[in-house]
Design an enzyme around this catalytic site. Sequence first.
Site, short mmCIF file in Angstrom:
data_model
loop_
_atom_site.label_atom_id
_atom_site.label_comp_id
_atom_site.label_asym_id
_atom_site.label_seq_id
_atom_site.Cartn_x
_atom_site.Cartn_y
_atom_site.Cartn_z
N GLY A 129 0.97 -1.47 -0.22
CA GLY A 129 0.36 0.21 -0.14
C GLY A 129 0.76 1.25 -0.44
O GLY A 129 1.50 1.03 -0.33
N ASN A 130 0.00 2.62 0.13
CA ASN A 130 1.15 3.42 0.82
C ASN A 130 0.21 4.61 1.61
O ASN A 130 -1.02 4.04 2.00
CB ASN A 130 1.36 4.43 -0.54
CG ASN A 130 0.09 4.58 -1.63
OD1 ASN A 130 -0.66 5.16 -1.35
ND2 ASN A 130 -0.51 3.89 -2.14
N TYR A 131 0.77 5.66 1.67
CA TYR A 131 0.48 6.59 2.65
C TYR A 131 -0.27 7.66 2.54
O TYR A 131 -1.16 8.08 3.53
CB TYR A 131 1.89 7.54 3.34
CG TYR A 131 3.10 6.64 3.89
CD1 TYR A 131 2.51 5.67 4.80
CD2 TYR A 131 4.55 6.56 3.50
CE1 TYR A 131 3.50 5.52 5.38
CE2 TYR A 131 4.95 5.88 4.04
CZ TYR A 131 4.74 4.92 4.91
OH TYR A 131 6.03 4.32 6.26
N ALA B 6 -4.04 7.93 -5.28
CA ALA B 6 -2.36 7.35 -5.41
C ALA B 6 -2.63 5.74 -5.30
O ALA B 6 -2.17 4.91 -4.65
CB ALA B 6 -1.33 7.03 -4.02
#
Length: 397
Positions: free
Chosen positions: A206-208, A273
């Site tokens: 995943g990402n932030y 994102a």
Amino acid sequence: MLTRKKILVGVTGSIAAYKTVLLIRLLIKNDAEVKVIMTPSAIDFVTPLTLSTISKNEVLTDLFTEKSWSNHVMLGRWADVFLIAPLSCNTLAKMANGFCDNLLLAVYLSATCKVIVAPAMDEDMWLHATTKSNLQLIENSGDLVIPVETGELASGLTGEGRMAEPAVIMQYLQDFFFDGKSLKGINALVTAGPTYEQIDPVRFIGNYSSGKMGVTIAEELQERGAKVTLVLGPSDLLPNTGIFTVHVKSADEMYNACLDCISQVQIIVMAAAVADFTPVDVSGIKIKKEGKDLNIALIKTKDILKKAGEIKKDDQILVGFALETNNEKENAIKKLQEKNADLIVLNSLNDVGAGFGTTTNKITIFDKQGNEYLFNTKDKKQVARDIVNTIIKYKNA
Ligand code: CTP
């Protein structure tokens, strides 16, 4: 022109009050009806006589005098907009906390019209955490904040905190009255949040991203009258009711959800994102740490923005995002061209207050015609307004 618009101008104690004289003159020239109320300390900066002469109306300063009582409720009902310019740090704090020790505050608390404020203060006060949270409080209750400008301040220092120029405030009011619902009848699609690419039943890539920027853009588009579909990756945010939200997890689900509705929308904003890579195989059972190392084979995800650019129709405006760490401008323009977008919103991770997990953002927007629009670091709500204003400007060009 602001013909027959009723503007109640509130003036508080700040040196920027001298600009309010010019502002009122501009409002009158644009055919607005103007009434003025002042806080007691505003009188030290500009006289009621000056403002009453220019506004062509009596200026009110007190809740009551020996002879009469100022009907604060009726003032707030008379106005189409209550514009507080300049808004001092002190009055802001009182507004945020429900104080009512002068006429201006009594009108504020009872106003049924929209309240728009143009803050003015020294940079250190402007940047103070208390000021920020007070601004947030009044914004949460629906007030609109005209961004401050950067320049020479009363202290002699240079920085953020100058009240917006009268012409900028005038334009803001013009947009407020006449562009308010300019997206009525328009359908919009917004993507937001991260995507999670599953590795096994308990792990993912995943990402932030929190989804905040995209959700705020969706809300801004909706406030301007658009019918919005939001395709949202995993996020704790609860978008406004009225926004049709499709919850997705992976890049592939996001792609499918977008393609389901893309042909019916005129504005597309891809703020998500999206993961660029996803595991080739997803393990059905939890991967055990048996071997020494683990290599996960990844394949590219489908690029939703690129696909949207390939199938773009003449009546569609496509907006992409570029989060860059180096060669920012060059990379953003390359993305704009390669993905056939109309606008690209650049955030640089090198800018303080930009990027993931912040409440603020700093953006530059590039359009297909080669225009470049630079914006200061702002609260994400204000950034969303700037983005939507730029989309509308592009649409109307
Ligand atoms: N995007 C998308 N689908 C993907 C990947 C990205 O729609 N699979 C969109 C994002 O929502 C954003 C823009 O594309 O609007 C970002 O462009 P991209 O080139 O993917 O940026 P990066 O992922 O940062 O790519 P690079 O690593 O090449 O900079």
